[in-house]
Scaffold this motif. Sequence first.
Motif, PDB file in Angstrom:
ATOM      1  N   LYS A  13       0.826  -1.210   0.000  1.00  0.00           N
ATOM      2  CA  LYS A  13       0.000   0.000   0.000  1.00  0.00           C
ATOM      3  C   LYS A  13       0.861   1.261   0.000  1.00  0.00           C
ATOM      4  CE  LYS A  13      -4.006  -2.223   2.124  1.00  0.00           C
ATOM      5  NZ  LYS A  13      -4.820  -2.111   0.918  1.00  0.00           N
ATOM      6  N   PHE A  14       1.967   1.234   0.725  1.00  0.00           N
ATOM      7  CA  PHE A  14       2.880   2.374   0.669  1.00  0.00           C
ATOM      8  C   PHE A  14       3.457   2.527  -0.736  1.00  0.00           C
ATOM      9  CE2 PHE A  14       3.560   2.079   5.442  1.00  0.00           C
ATOM     10  CZ  PHE A  14       2.994   3.310   5.686  1.00  0.00           C
ATOM     11  N   ALA A  15       3.841   1.388  -1.337  1.00  0.00           N
ATOM     12  CA  ALA A  15       4.413   1.442  -2.680  1.00  0.00           C
ATOM     13  C   ALA A  15       3.371   1.862  -3.705  1.00  0.00           C
ATOM     14  CB  ALA A  15       4.987   0.071  -3.050  1.00  0.00           C
ATOM     15  N   GLY A  16       2.111   1.478  -3.478  1.00  0.00           N
ATOM     16  CA  GLY A  16       1.062   1.876  -4.409  1.00  0.00           C
ATOM     17  C   GLY A  16       0.845   3.374  -4.426  1.00  0.00           C
ATOM     18  N   LEU A  17       1.169   4.055  -3.316  1.00  0.00           N
ATOM     19  CA  LEU A  17       0.987   5.507  -3.247  1.00  0.00           C
ATOM     20  C   LEU A  17       2.282   6.260  -3.528  1.00  0.00           C
ATOM     21  CD1 LEU A  17      -1.313   5.773  -0.125  1.00  0.00           C
ATOM     22  CD2 LEU A  17      -1.920   6.352  -2.457  1.00  0.00           C
ATOM     23  N   ASN A  18       3.372   5.844  -2.918  1.00  0.00           N
ATOM     24  CA  ASN A  18       4.627   6.582  -3.028  1.00  0.00           C
ATOM     25  C   ASN A  18       5.703   5.837  -3.809  1.00  0.00           C
ATOM     26  OD1 ASN A  18       3.709   8.757  -1.437  1.00  0.00           O
ATOM     27  ND2 ASN A  18       4.123   7.606   0.422  1.00  0.00           N
ATOM     28  N   GLY A  19       5.374   4.674  -4.372  1.00  0.00           N
ATOM     29  CA  GLY A  19       6.396   3.898  -5.040  1.00  0.00           C
ATOM     30  C   GLY A  19       7.359   3.284  -4.037  1.00  0.00           C
ATOM     31  N   HIS A  20       8.405   2.655  -4.548  1.00  0.00           N
ATOM     32  CA  HIS A  20       9.418   2.068  -3.676  1.00  0.00           C
ATOM     33  C   HIS A  20      10.462   3.099  -3.254  1.00  0.00           C
ATOM     34  CE1 HIS A  20       8.073  -1.637  -6.008  1.00  0.00           C
ATOM     35  NE2 HIS A  20       7.651  -1.821  -4.773  1.00  0.00           N
ATOM     36  N   GLU A  27      15.277   5.383 -17.475  1.00  0.00           N
ATOM     37  CA  GLU A  27      16.263   4.627 -18.240  1.00  0.00           C
ATOM     38  C   GLU A  27      17.188   3.803 -17.351  1.00  0.00           C
ATOM     39  OE1 GLU A  27      18.255   7.616 -20.481  1.00  0.00           O
ATOM     40  OE2 GLU A  27      16.622   7.854 -21.950  1.00  0.00           O
ATOM     41  N   THR A  28      17.035   3.888 -16.050  1.00  0.00           N
ATOM     42  CA  THR A  28      17.877   3.134 -15.117  1.00  0.00           C
ATOM     43  C   THR A  28      17.444   1.673 -15.083  1.00  0.00           C
ATOM     44  OG1 THR A  28      18.179   5.114 -13.756  1.00  0.00           O
ATOM     45  CG2 THR A  28      18.704   2.983 -12.748  1.00  0.00           C
ATOM     46  N   ASP A  29      18.413   0.759 -15.148  1.00  0.00           N
ATOM     47  CA  ASP A  29      18.103  -0.669 -15.084  1.00  0.00           C
ATOM     48  C   ASP A  29      17.461  -1.020 -13.738  1.00  0.00           C
ATOM     49  OD1 ASP A  29      19.189  -1.057 -17.592  1.00  0.00           O
ATOM     50  OD2 ASP A  29      21.179  -1.581 -16.827  1.00  0.00           O
ATOM     51  N   GLY A  30      16.390  -1.788 -13.813  1.00  0.00           N
ATOM     52  CA  GLY A  30      15.683  -2.202 -12.599  1.00  0.00           C
ATOM     53  C   GLY A  30      14.491  -1.342 -12.249  1.00  0.00           C
ATOM     54  N   VAL A  31      14.340  -0.193 -12.913  1.00  0.00           N
ATOM     55  CA  VAL A  31      13.189   0.686 -12.673  1.00  0.00           C
ATOM     56  C   VAL A  31      12.059   0.283 -13.603  1.00  0.00           C
ATOM     57  CG1 VAL A  31      12.333   3.055 -12.804  1.00  0.00           C
ATOM     58  CG2 VAL A  31      14.618   2.603 -11.889  1.00  0.00           C
ATOM     59  N   THR A  32      10.910   0.004 -13.022  1.00  0.00           N
ATOM     60  CA  THR A  32       9.748  -0.406 -13.823  1.00  0.00           C
ATOM     61  C   THR A  32       8.805   0.750 -14.119  1.00  0.00           C
ATOM     62  OG1 THR A  32       8.520  -1.006 -11.810  1.00  0.00           O
ATOM     63  CG2 THR A  32       9.830  -2.737 -12.862  1.00  0.00           C
ATOM     64  N   GLU A  33       8.798   1.755 -13.242  1.00  0.00           N
ATOM     65  CA  GLU A  33       7.853   2.861 -13.425  1.00  0.00           C
ATOM     66  C   GLU A  33       8.358   4.087 -12.682  1.00  0.00           C
ATOM     67  OE1 GLU A  33       3.163   3.860 -12.383  1.00  0.00           O
ATOM     68  OE2 GLU A  33       3.870   1.778 -12.398  1.00  0.00           O
ATOM     69  N   ALA A  34       8.181   5.261 -13.276  1.00  0.00           N
ATOM     70  CA  ALA A  34       8.543   6.529 -12.622  1.00  0.00           C
ATOM     71  C   ALA A  34       7.597   7.610 -13.120  1.00  0.00           C
ATOM     72  CB  ALA A  34       9.986   6.910 -12.922  1.00  0.00           C
ATOM     73  N   SER A  35       7.133   8.450 -12.209  1.00  0.00           N
ATOM     74  CA  SER A  35       6.189   9.499 -12.591  1.00  0.00           C
ATOM     75  C   SER A  35       6.330  10.684 -11.643  1.00  0.00           C
ATOM     76  CB  SER A  35       4.752   8.970 -12.558  1.00  0.00           C
ATOM     77  OG  SER A  35       4.425   8.464 -11.280  1.00  0.00           O
ATOM     78  N   PRO A  36       6.030  11.907 -12.134  1.00  0.00           N
ATOM     79  CA  PRO A  36       6.105  13.093 -11.273  1.00  0.00           C
ATOM     80  C   PRO A  36       4.981  13.101 -10.248  1.00  0.00           C
ATOM     81  CG  PRO A  36       5.218  13.671 -13.409  1.00  0.00           C
ATOM     82  CD  PRO A  36       5.638  12.237 -13.511  1.00  0.00           C
ATOM     83  N   LEU A  37       5.211  13.788  -9.151  1.00  0.00           N
ATOM     84  CA  LEU A  37       4.259  13.792  -8.045  1.00  0.00           C
ATOM     85  C   LEU A  37       4.401  15.086  -7.265  1.00  0.00           C
ATOM     86  CD1 LEU A  37       2.301  12.260  -6.049  1.00  0.00           C
ATOM     87  CD2 LEU A  37       4.372  11.392  -4.935  1.00  0.00           C
ATOM     88  N   ILE A  38       3.268  15.574  -6.766  1.00  0.00           N
ATOM     89  CA  ILE A  38       3.258  16.736  -5.877  1.00  0.00           C
ATOM     90  C   ILE A  38       2.537  16.331  -4.604  1.00  0.00           C
ATOM     91  CG2 ILE A  38       2.350  19.072  -5.531  1.00  0.00           C
ATOM     92  CD1 ILE A  38       2.682  19.545  -8.510  1.00  0.00           C
ATOM     93  N   GLU A  39       3.131  16.616  -3.464  1.00  0.00           N
ATOM     94  CA  GLU A  39       2.516  16.364  -2.167  1.00  0.00           C
ATOM     95  C   GLU A  39       2.670  17.597  -1.296  1.00  0.00           C
ATOM     96  OE1 GLU A  39       2.913  11.536  -1.437  1.00  0.00           O
ATOM     97  OE2 GLU A  39       4.156  12.926  -0.306  1.00  0.00           O
ATOM     98  N   GLN A  40       1.596  17.953  -0.610  1.00  0.00           N
ATOM     99  CA  GLN A  40       1.661  19.120   0.260  1.00  0.00           C
ATOM    100  C   GLN A  40       0.576  19.046   1.332  1.00  0.00           C
ATOM    101  OE1 GLN A  40       3.979  21.600  -0.031  1.00  0.00           O
ATOM    102  NE2 GLN A  40       3.202  22.487   1.858  1.00  0.00           N
ATOM    103  N   LEU A  78       8.336  15.954  -6.347  1.00  0.00           N
ATOM    104  CA  LEU A  78       8.836  14.586  -6.191  1.00  0.00           C
ATOM    105  C   LEU A  78       8.735  13.824  -7.500  1.00  0.00           C
ATOM    106  CD1 LEU A  78       6.796  13.691  -2.973  1.00  0.00           C
ATOM    107  CD2 LEU A  78       9.189  14.360  -2.988  1.00  0.00           C
ATOM    108  N   ILE A  79       9.501  12.760  -7.579  1.00  0.00           N
ATOM    109  CA  ILE A  79       9.338  11.754  -8.622  1.00  0.00           C
ATOM    110  C   ILE A  79       9.267  10.407  -7.913  1.00  0.00           C
ATOM    111  CG2 ILE A  79      10.425  10.565 -10.565  1.00  0.00           C
ATOM    112  CD1 ILE A  79      11.656  13.199 -11.398  1.00  0.00           C
ATOM    113  N   GLU A  80       8.140   9.721  -8.060  1.00  0.00           N
ATOM    114  CA  GLU A  80       8.005   8.418  -7.412  1.00  0.00           C
ATOM    115  C   GLU A  80       8.507   7.332  -8.355  1.00  0.00           C
ATOM    116  OE1 GLU A  80       4.077   7.224  -6.473  1.00  0.00           O
ATOM    117  OE2 GLU A  80       3.215   7.803  -8.389  1.00  0.00           O
ATOM    118  N   VAL A  81       9.152   6.324  -7.765  1.00  0.00           N
ATOM    119  CA  VAL A  81       9.823   5.296  -8.547  1.00  0.00           C
ATOM    120  C   VAL A  81       9.418   3.919  -8.028  1.00  0.00           C
ATOM    121  CG1 VAL A  81      12.061   4.451  -9.362  1.00  0.00           C
ATOM    122  CG2 VAL A  81      11.798   6.870  -8.755  1.00  0.00           C
ATOM    123  N   LYS A  82       9.166   3.017  -8.963  1.00  0.00           N
ATOM    124  CA  LYS A  82       8.923   1.611  -8.631  1.00  0.00           C
ATOM    125  C   LYS A  82       9.981   0.767  -9.311  1.00  0.00           C
ATOM    126  CE  LYS A  82       3.916   2.060  -7.988  1.00  0.00           C
ATOM    127  NZ  LYS A  82       2.573   1.587  -8.395  1.00  0.00           N
TER     128      LYS A  82
END
Length: 412
Positions: A58-65, A87-100, A221-225
């Motif tokens: 659930k933490f990873a679903g919201l903030n990634g790993h 483009e980093t090996d081992g990264v499956t997903e990355a997206s921008p994020l704003i939290e406040q 932020l950029i969240e990464v899985k």
Amino acid sequence: MLTPFERMIAKRYLWPGKGEAFIALVAGISVGVVMLSVAMLVVVMSVMNGFRGEMLDKFAGLNGHAVVQAYGGKLDNWESVLQQVRETDGVTEASPLIEQPLLASFNGRTVAIYVRGNTEEDIGELQPQLLFGDLSRLQPGAGQIAIGSRLAANIGARVGDTITIINPQGRATPFGTSIRQVGYEVAAIFEIGLYDFDETFVIMPIEDAQTLLLLGDTVGLIEVKVTDPDNVGEILGSVAQSLTGRAQIADWKTINSTLFEALEVERVAMFFVLSFMVLVATFNILSSLVMLVRAKTRDIAIMRTMGATRRSLVKIFVTTGTTVGAIGTFAGLIFGFIVLYFRNPIVDGIAWATGVQIWDPQVRFLTSLPSRVDPWEILGIVALALGLSFLATLYPALKAASTDPVQVLRYE
């Protein structure tokens, strides 16, 4: 392997005769204690594994790993950083994020909230957690938001209501900084399953979050899985070096370090403590075998005079005791899996009978009791129970094998 003679005698000793009811009772208690100790180990370890796994998912679903967090809260030139991370090996997903953290007001009630600006793809991933409304209405500039179920219950908001989000850091005016207040219509209500998140989170398109927070075209932020969450630090090591002085990378271990370290320590401690219950259960096997050997001393002497070897007697009593442990072990596995299957009704039943809520989501984070069975851990529990059961049979078996038939039958 047992010979037919050894197998027959071992089977006979597993089912004591009419005059041996007390021995049968002790053997039955041994089976029951082994069953309960194994079942308790299975249930406790599976629940703790489930708790850790559900929290991580659930933490990873919201903030990634992991998250790439800019110093000062604004990540300039974030598109190039995002591309580098992807483009980093081992990264499956990355997206921008704003939290406040901000404030929200509805019908005269003001509560603390956590505004999240997500991309359209990330918002779509909330579909399985959707309770009411339509996530597709969350479009940039539409003034639509999604809120957590606990937050909706706390302020009494429903789909279609308009809540006001307050940003204390508004625009500067000649008379000082004006507080920014923007009304948003509730388009959807979701339930992630983490109490704190469901109580505070407000989801909106990332463009709307930039407008609300006056961020322009920047993100925070950029969240990464990644493919392997346990090695997220090694996977993103090269990215962390290239961003030195601009941003830092915080993985799930760092963000929730206190919680997950406490869970790991508790998991190891519980396994160690509950293993002593299996040890106590094997002492019951030892005591029942000692009583059986004492009761069968005359029979042992007769078998020795008929040609039975010491090795045969050891095999007979080892087989008898190990079989008792095996029956208790596999009965414990079955009982443990049954308890796991009905765990939530059992928790509800205990709460109803005692009047005490033993699973409070405000304390436990999760809204229901989780469970996750680890096959290797189950094999370890089975090996522990069978191994200790085997060791408990050695002393009585060797004692039986050392019986002197001359001394026993002298007065017969």
